[in-house]
Write a protein that holds these residues in place. Structure first.
Motif, PDB file in Angstrom:
ATOM      1  N   ILE A  78      96.209 -29.910 -11.955  1.00  0.00           N
ATOM      2  CA  ILE A  78      95.637 -30.339 -11.488  1.00  0.00           C
ATOM      3  C   ILE A  78      95.093 -31.673 -11.487  1.00  0.00           C
ATOM      4  O   ILE A  78      94.623 -32.149 -12.244  1.00  0.00           O
ATOM      5  CB  ILE A  78      94.203 -29.013 -11.994  1.00  0.00           C
ATOM      6  N   SER A  95     105.663 -21.039 -13.270  1.00  0.00           N
ATOM      7  CA  SER A  95     104.980 -22.155 -11.955  1.00  0.00           C
ATOM      8  C   SER A  95     104.049 -23.123 -12.967  1.00  0.00           C
ATOM      9  O   SER A  95     102.281 -22.448 -13.744  1.00  0.00           O
ATOM     10  CB  SER A  95     104.226 -20.390 -11.103  1.00  0.00           C
ATOM     11  N   SER A 145     103.928 -29.815  -9.967  1.00  0.00           N
ATOM     12  CA  SER A 145     103.058 -29.014  -9.463  1.00  0.00           C
ATOM     13  C   SER A 145     104.734 -28.459  -8.789  1.00  0.00           C
ATOM     14  O   SER A 145     104.765 -28.328  -7.552  1.00  0.00           O
ATOM     15  CB  SER A 145     102.540 -28.566  -8.700  1.00  0.00           C
ATOM     16  N   ARG A 150      98.536 -24.230 -15.971  1.00  0.00           N
ATOM     17  CA  ARG A 150      98.269 -25.208 -15.503  1.00  0.00           C
ATOM     18  C   ARG A 150      97.795 -26.547 -16.266  1.00  0.00           C
ATOM     19  O   ARG A 150      97.293 -25.891 -16.978  1.00  0.00           O
ATOM     20  CB  ARG A 150      96.296 -24.198 -14.889  1.00  0.00           C
ATOM     21  N   THR A 209     100.889 -25.708 -12.064  1.00  0.00           N
ATOM     22  CA  THR A 209      99.641 -26.216 -11.638  1.00  0.00           C
ATOM     23  C   THR A 209      99.547 -27.155 -12.433  1.00  0.00           C
ATOM     24  O   THR A 209      98.785 -27.305 -13.541  1.00  0.00           O
ATOM     25  CB  THR A 209      98.729 -25.409 -10.899  1.00  0.00           C
TER      26      THR A 209
END
Lengths: 117, 110
Positions: B109, B105, B83, B12, B107
């Motif tokens: 923000i 994965s 993302s 993230r 992501t």
């Protein structure tokens, strides 16, 4: 070019039924690959063809799975009989396999999401 | 045995926060290393091919590099639209098949 085409996009069937997935590779490509993708195991190669001939089917999980490529523009993956554990997304990919080793990247279709109840 | 390991499994980032994804591989003679991006509900989309150690490829905010044992996908100043899951695959000199990693994965923000 339309890219790799797969049908159907979604398939829901009952345990014991026969399922046939279809793939049309990119025109001019001479290699075709069938993959299965699950959350647990990621992308798994099931079988691949070169010039319509099956080269490696060691990834096919059981005799219930079979694949054919009758010509350069069409392939099928058949599951008979289907079981709930076959539920996954099945991808077809094609590539231009060159002796030089260059431009071998695979292009994937949108996948078929199979659910076996 | 040919093998591909990707790390981290998930990442993230804040928008604009640069980072790198890793792909370690073991293969008996590398023909090519491939990076793909996969969005939910779609097939993997080809990004880059690298053929030899020292090679680099760039596309917008992404840069892929290759050594004899691993590849990095560097993401500079990422945006939310970056993302996705990023997959790495290797192809051995013998045979046509690809060996895929399990992916990272990402992501981003806002």
């Amino acid at each position: 070019d339309a890219g790799v085409i797969q049908s159907p996009r979604h398939e829901v069937t009952e345990m014991g039924q026969e399922v046939t997935l279809r793939c049309k590779p990119i025109s001019g490509h001479n290699s075709l690959f069938w993959y299965r993708q699950t959350m647990m195991r990621g992308l798994e190669l099931l079988i691949y063809f070169n010039n319509n001939v099956p080269i490696d089917d060691s990834g096919m999980p059981e005799d219930r799975f079979s694949a054919k490529m009758p010509n350069a523009s069409f392939s099928t993956l058949k599951i008979q009989p289907s079981e709930p554990r076959d539920s996954a997304v099945y991808f077809c990919a094609s590539s231009l396999s060159a002796r030089t080793g260059r431009n071998n990247e695979q292009f994937f279709g949108p996948g078929t999401r199979l659910t076996v109840l | 045995e040919d093998q591909v390991t990707q790390s981290p499994e998930a990442l993230r980032l804040q928008e604009g926060e640069s980072s790198s994804l890793n792909c370690s591989y073991t293969v008996s003679g590398l023909r090519g290393l491939f990076w793909y991006r996969q969005d939910p509900g779609k097939g993997p989309e080809f990004l880059f091919t690298l053929y030899s150690a020292g090679e680099e490829k760039e596309k917008e905010r992404l840069k892929a590099t290759l050594t004899k044992k691993e590849s990095f996908l560097h993401i500079t100043a990422p945006k939310p639209e970056d993302s996705a899951t990023y997959l790495c695959a290797v192809q051995a000199r013998t045979g046509n098949q690809f060996y895929f990693g399990t992916g990272t994965s990402l992501t981003v923000i806002p």
